[in-house]
Design an enzyme around this catalytic site. Sequence first.
Site, short mmCIF file in Angstrom:
data_model
loop_
_atom_site.label_atom_id
_atom_site.label_comp_id
_atom_site.label_asym_id
_atom_site.label_seq_id
_atom_site.Cartn_x
_atom_site.Cartn_y
_atom_site.Cartn_z
N ASN A 209 -2.56 -12.30 -3.01
CA ASN A 209 -3.06 -11.77 -1.63
C ASN A 209 -4.39 -12.26 -1.31
OD1 ASN A 209 -5.09 -9.83 -2.64
ND2 ASN A 209 -3.22 -8.96 -3.73
N PHE A 324 -8.76 2.77 -3.80
CA PHE A 324 -8.97 2.29 -2.34
C PHE A 324 -7.63 2.46 -1.80
CE2 PHE A 324 -13.20 0.69 -1.49
CZ PHE A 324 -13.69 0.95 -2.64
O1 C5P Z 1 -0.46 1.71 -3.79
P1 C5P Z 1 -1.60 0.90 -3.19
O2 C5P Z 1 -1.61 -0.47 -3.71
O3 C5P Z 1 -1.83 0.94 -1.66
O4 C5P Z 1 -2.77 1.58 -3.79
C1 C5P Z 1 -4.22 1.02 -3.72
C2 C5P Z 1 -4.93 1.68 -4.66
O5 C5P Z 1 -4.22 1.57 -6.06
C3 C5P Z 1 -6.34 0.61 -5.13
O6 C5P Z 1 -7.13 1.48 -5.56
C4 C5P Z 1 -5.71 -0.28 -5.98
O7 C5P Z 1 -6.85 -0.82 -6.79
C5 C5P Z 1 -4.78 0.75 -6.82
N1 C5P Z 1 -3.69 0.00 -7.63
C6 C5P Z 1 -3.55 -0.19 -8.79
N2 C5P Z 1 -2.53 -0.94 -9.35
C7 C5P Z 1 -1.55 -1.21 -8.53
C8 C5P Z 1 -1.45 -1.23 -7.38
C9 C5P Z 1 -2.57 -0.30 -6.70
O8 C5P Z 1 -4.50 -0.01 -9.37
N3 C5P Z 1 -0.31 -1.98 -9.22
#
Ligand code: C5P
Length: 402
Positions: A209, A324
């Site tokens: 990404n 975040f």
């Molecule tokens: O679910 P989403 O990706 O929107 O959530 C964002 C937050 O969750 C961010 O703090 C990101 O670093 C964390 N995250 C994570 N592991 C994932 C997906 C998101 O730590 N697999």
Amino acid sequence: MTSEKRVLLIISGGIAAYKALELIRRLREQTIKVRCILTKAGAEFVTPLSLSALSEDTVYGELFSLTDEAAMGHIQLSRDADLLVVAPATADILAKMAQGRADDLATTALLATDKPVLVAPAMNVRMWEHAATQDNLATLRRRGVFSIGPTEGDMACGEFGYGRLAEPGDILNAITGFFADRGRLAGHRALVTSGPTHEPIDPVRYIANRSSGRQGHAVAEALSRMGAETTLVSGPSQLPDPAGTRVIKVETAEQMLTACRAALPADVAVCAAAVADWRVDNAAAQKLKKDGGAVPQLSLTANPDILASLSANGNDRPRLVIGFAAETQDVVELARAKRLRKGCDWILANDVSPGSGTFGGTDNLVHLIRADGVETWPRMSKNDVATRLAREVAQNLNDEQG
Ligand code: C5P
């Protein structure tokens, strides 16, 4: 807070050297003591007399001056300050600092010091963008030097772009902020995730990404600057390692989770990484070929959620877990729900809709969402967001302790 603080200000040779005069005046207003070293090139732009009048102190310039050396040896000069500030810092002095050269008083003091160093670069935009300058600055930052600016604008040489010295008021804020923040998180351990993850499709292709890692790296640097023992677990990023942090480089979400678990215990965890939600569960061991025309069928599987996992981590759970939320609509509402779903304490929600410039950009507009409410911060640089977040973290951890 900042009284009795001492700054050694090194003025190197650039047209922006005149702004050092204003900086000295503003520092003196804050009762910060300023002692100056003026390089030979710097003396082409400002006079020792004006620096001396404003700083109310001797101005040093010569490495081999018998009078200067007798009054204040160059080693003592470099140690007798709480902070060294190089403003303006030319491409040349950054290069010398990166190489560890010591061929005049300024560079000798910079090499001999055991104190923190802040540089405020100022130069022509092409010199600033040159890989040599960027590499030098990356080297310095890795060694713990922190920097402010340059800013973008019209330049004395007639060009436009990044290269202007940060405004004296902003340098002043960085200096007073440094004094106010120093040691605020001493004795605490921090864990930060940053950057994207790369999920392999085959040995040469991957799903990724647009995350640059800027926000996460800035958070790690801010926490470390405030004295936290900081581990940064970073996916692939072009950014230099933030000063003072232990950096663990990973590629995939699974590696990131393993590295995070290994970095525990921590008092605070900040998950700023843009972790890929899915990985390819039938990733090929060899490069996929297009011979034959068949389009490969990728099968996706969910990645572990690192934030949720750290939030649920039982005895090892950091006291404060922060996530975040990048959203393109209903930012606050969705982030509120996300805070509850993930089980974290705070969420910093930001708008990443097309046109917001957040992804890969230098600025961020965030809302801090806690159990007791939402605070919307003004648009500011990712570095400033990081500093403000680190201050909130310090307040929270120290309050809890007290
Ligand atoms: O679910 P989403 O990706 O929107 O959530 C964002 C937050 O969750 C961010 O703090 C990101 O670093 C964390 N995250 C994570 N592991 C994932 C997906 C998101 O730590 N697999």
